[in-house]
Design a protein around this motif. Structure first.
Motif, PDB file in Angstrom:
ATOM      1  N   VAL B 149      36.646  39.969  29.077  1.00  0.00           N
ATOM      2  CA  VAL B 149      36.899  38.421  29.060  1.00  0.00           C
ATOM      3  C   VAL B 149      35.736  37.771  29.263  1.00  0.00           C
ATOM      4  O   VAL B 149      34.817  38.242  30.120  1.00  0.00           O
ATOM      5  CB  VAL B 149      37.800  38.238  30.291  1.00  0.00           C
ATOM      6  N   ALA B 150      35.392  36.690  28.368  1.00  0.00           N
ATOM      7  CA  ALA B 150      34.191  36.027  28.716  1.00  0.00           C
ATOM      8  C   ALA B 150      34.466  34.511  29.390  1.00  0.00           C
ATOM      9  O   ALA B 150      35.509  33.940  28.994  1.00  0.00           O
ATOM     10  CB  ALA B 150      33.649  35.704  27.149  1.00  0.00           C
ATOM     11  N   GLY B 169      30.273  38.130  30.199  1.00  0.00           N
ATOM     12  CA  GLY B 169      31.675  39.052  29.983  1.00  0.00           C
ATOM     13  C   GLY B 169      31.949  39.744  31.368  1.00  0.00           C
ATOM     14  O   GLY B 169      30.776  40.191  31.922  1.00  0.00           O
ATOM     15  N   LEU B 170      33.086  40.047  31.244  1.00  0.00           N
ATOM     16  CA  LEU B 170      33.523  40.937  32.347  1.00  0.00           C
ATOM     17  C   LEU B 170      34.667  41.994  31.795  1.00  0.00           C
ATOM     18  O   LEU B 170      35.501  41.404  30.882  1.00  0.00           O
ATOM     19  CB  LEU B 170      34.260  40.126  33.445  1.00  0.00           C
ATOM     20  N   PRO B 171      34.504  43.253  32.060  1.00  0.00           N
ATOM     21  CA  PRO B 171      35.521  44.275  31.597  1.00  0.00           C
ATOM     22  C   PRO B 171      36.922  43.734  31.958  1.00  0.00           C
ATOM     23  O   PRO B 171      37.155  43.277  33.103  1.00  0.00           O
ATOM     24  CB  PRO B 171      35.238  45.398  32.200  1.00  0.00           C
ATOM     25  N   ALA B 175      38.731  41.846  35.323  1.00  0.00           N
ATOM     26  CA  ALA B 175      39.359  40.384  35.417  1.00  0.00           C
ATOM     27  C   ALA B 175      40.671  40.536  35.675  1.00  0.00           C
ATOM     28  O   ALA B 175      41.107  39.538  36.102  1.00  0.00           O
ATOM     29  CB  ALA B 175      39.411  39.990  33.937  1.00  0.00           C
ATOM     30  N   LEU B 176      41.493  41.566  35.353  1.00  0.00           N
ATOM     31  CA  LEU B 176      42.871  41.962  35.691  1.00  0.00           C
ATOM     32  C   LEU B 176      43.159  42.080  37.359  1.00  0.00           C
ATOM     33  O   LEU B 176      44.104  42.057  37.839  1.00  0.00           O
ATOM     34  CB  LEU B 176      43.726  42.645  34.846  1.00  0.00           C
ATOM     35  N   ARG B 177      42.032  42.485  38.047  1.00  0.00           N
ATOM     36  CA  ARG B 177      42.456  42.714  39.408  1.00  0.00           C
ATOM     37  C   ARG B 177      42.831  41.637  40.282  1.00  0.00           C
ATOM     38  O   ARG B 177      42.532  40.343  40.117  1.00  0.00           O
ATOM     39  CB  ARG B 177      40.849  43.072  40.220  1.00  0.00           C
ATOM     40  N   VAL B 220      39.326  35.778  25.842  1.00  0.00           N
ATOM     41  CA  VAL B 220      39.849  37.247  25.790  1.00  0.00           C
ATOM     42  C   VAL B 220      39.310  37.555  24.592  1.00  0.00           C
ATOM     43  O   VAL B 220      39.417  37.030  23.403  1.00  0.00           O
ATOM     44  CB  VAL B 220      41.436  37.299  26.017  1.00  0.00           C
ATOM     45  N   LEU B 221      38.637  38.803  24.685  1.00  0.00           N
ATOM     46  CA  LEU B 221      37.836  39.424  23.370  1.00  0.00           C
ATOM     47  C   LEU B 221      38.153  40.873  23.125  1.00  0.00           C
ATOM     48  O   LEU B 221      38.628  41.606  24.059  1.00  0.00           O
ATOM     49  CB  LEU B 221      36.208  39.521  23.803  1.00  0.00           C
TER      50      LEU B 221
END
Lengths: 369, 369
Positions: B149-150, B169-171, B175-177, B220-221
């Protein structure tokens, strides 16, 4: 407390940096703690908390507001000791005031006095709320032959080998001005710890050293105050031996809000070709600012800026200037202010060995593309 | 916008300072804007506004909260665009989180990477209030093959010759935590401009670069984010040419609240002979801190400190250590932390060329008299 024998090793006399000497670890440590106004924050009429400049001589002390007392003592008929709620119950006023550190601009001097290494950013404007000091002094009954009032903070440390609690003297006539405040709020909220909680002095028009933070004592004196912060520090002088002149009110200065976007490291600004509105602020502690001029060619030519209203006697004034950046290239922007008392901001430095009250013109480097 | 031809002159590649090179004017300018936590502020469980560290890559942008929108786009089933009141109407949570700049400690490295010259103070702990990002991503419907996710901020500038809007960017798994927040309050008040108003990202446990301020876009990438702030900046590497390792979570660190009173210029501390209670904070972004050790002889010997409670998974933990300063003289205090995941804080530097994620032990110089 006794004077440690090795004090000169870690609390050395003031010195001037060598010609090619970069900023020292000591100076960097001070720059990391004492922060300036990020210059884009010149956009705010009133500086938000956390963006106002901050200079702490020693540590920010932990003052318990419940235990805090303000004493008024010395050459008075009726010494006082007030709790915070008693102070807050007194007449309440708010003044918008621009504060500037007397050392602002020091790190731009050549050779550089080694101390807190301010560039251009040691300034801020806040709404200070409190009660006039004059009322308290009237209640205490100032002796007829009083000359100075000394203000003591709760902060303690060493400075140039001298252990001390921060203490500043102010001429009685200044202390009796009706706009001199014992302030307990900043921008409508409680005074933050770093700005002097629970109570600080505000002396509109004077450089920051007069606005004693973490105030605990007010002493009326029948002779001139001769403490370190008036007699040794905060002097405009050329040599170490001369007494020099006391630093008092803020000399006029204009700052440019840097236009365009910055480079991370160099802070050089980039703008597009065409019309660029330059804006900024200007202030003086002597009289209202009555003109600001702008140069886009590093001081070779100057043109008048348009001044905004003067919102309060000692608050900065906004200004704007329509620049047509017709040609790509590198430009050095400058601004200079003049006040109604006839003080004119110099473009180039007037050196003094403590780097005090320097009001040479800021330089903002801009690339037009 | 085009790349100015002279960009290397004012937006130069990263470099390492020469062996005897003092802090440069560029570095000082950064230190004057980006302020650290004054170390006495380690006394506060939650850092008051204005004392928390601050690192702004470009300028603090002026974001109009009424016009502000947050877009959620990219590999999602239902792209979103939210107003601030819509975001604030969503589930609201508060987390106490310690943030540290990835460049903290950089100016203590030798040779010194030239960038923001942090010493020890780029840290702070705040109560961040907002809504979990995960809820928004669930509503948007993340594609099955999404990986990153950017996050895009509203701040723009040049960095090492590259013009950019700040973007990280974050894995996706991070990001879903459920503790990753879109935060709009700090310490119970509105988010200040300098901390990302109106909305910033909070990724508990990660160094500061992940907590994107002035957030305007979430994308979202389906492939790994390859922007400047992930691929070029924030890498642990030894040479300019290698890709290096990404900077992610905060390595364990302990800081000592400097005891006694300071000297103004050198910041050396002075304490009286006898019992001195040393206190401080310790944190890790990997796991709770499980031990802090203190040395009063510059690292020659170490003794355990007593740990206070862990107030939240990613908030610093207090510690205390009873020091008997039996003999007058000069002492170098150090502290080091270890976390429950087995990360051990090194005493001496592990050099890398960007000066990232340095967690060598702080040194506090004390004179006992």
């Amino acid at each position: 407390m006794s004077r440690p024998t090795d004090v000169d090793e870690w609390s050395a006399p003031a010195r001037i940096a060598g010609a090619d000497e970069g900023i020292s670890a000591d100076e960097l440590r001070l720059a990391a703690r004492n922060h300036g106004l990020p210059l884009e924050a010149l956009r705010y009429d009133v500086t938000p908390a956390g963006l106002h400049y901050l200079l702490t001589h020693y540590d920010i002390p932990a003052v318990d507001p419940a235990a805090w007392r303000l004493t008024v003592s010395g050459a008075v008929a009726r010494p006082l000791s007030l709790r915070l709620d008693e102070l807050r119950a007194r007449p309440r006023v708010t003044h918008r005031v621009t504060l500037e550190c007397a050392g602002n601009g020091r790190a731009r001097l050549s050779p550089r006095p080694v101390s807190q290494p301010w560039l251009d950013e040691a300034v801020g404007t806040a709404e200070w709320t409190g009660t006039p000091l004059a009322g308290l002094l009237a209640e205490a009954g100032v002796a007829a032959d009083a000359v100075d009032v000394a203000f003591t903070g709760a902060d303690r440390g060493f400075e140039r080998g001298v252990e001390q609690t921060y203490r500043r003297g102010l001429p009685l006539a200044e202390a009796l001005r009706d706009d001199v405040l014992l302030a307990y709020e900043m921008n409508g909220g409680p005074l933050p710890p770093q700005h002097g909680a629970p109570v600080r002095l505000i002396v509109p028009g004077w450089y920051g050293m007069a606005h004693v933070k973490w105030l605990v004592g007010v002493a009326v004196l029948e002779s001139e105050f001769d403490g370190f912060q008036n007699v040794t520090a905060y002097r405009v002088k050329q040599t170490a031996d001369e007494p020099g002149e006391a630093v008092t009110r803020i000399l006029p200065k204009a700052l440019i809000q840097p236009p365009g976007v910055p480079d991370f490291q160099s802070r050089v600004r980039v703008v597009g070709r065409g019309d660029v509105e330059l804006t900024g602020r200007a202030w003086s502690g002597w009289a209202p600012v009555e003109s600001v001029e702008v140069s886009t060619d590093d001081g070779a030519t100057w043109r008048p800026a348009e001044l905004g209203p003067q919102p309060a006697p000692y608050a900065w004034r906004s200004w704007r200037y329509a620049w047509t950046a017709a040609h790509p290239g590198r430009y050095e922007l400058r601004a200079r202010a003049r006040d109604a008392a006839g003080h004119e901001q110099p473009v180039d430095q007037a050196w003094n060995r403590q780097g005090m009250a320097s009001n040479h013109a800021q330089r903002v480097s801009v690339v037009v593309r």
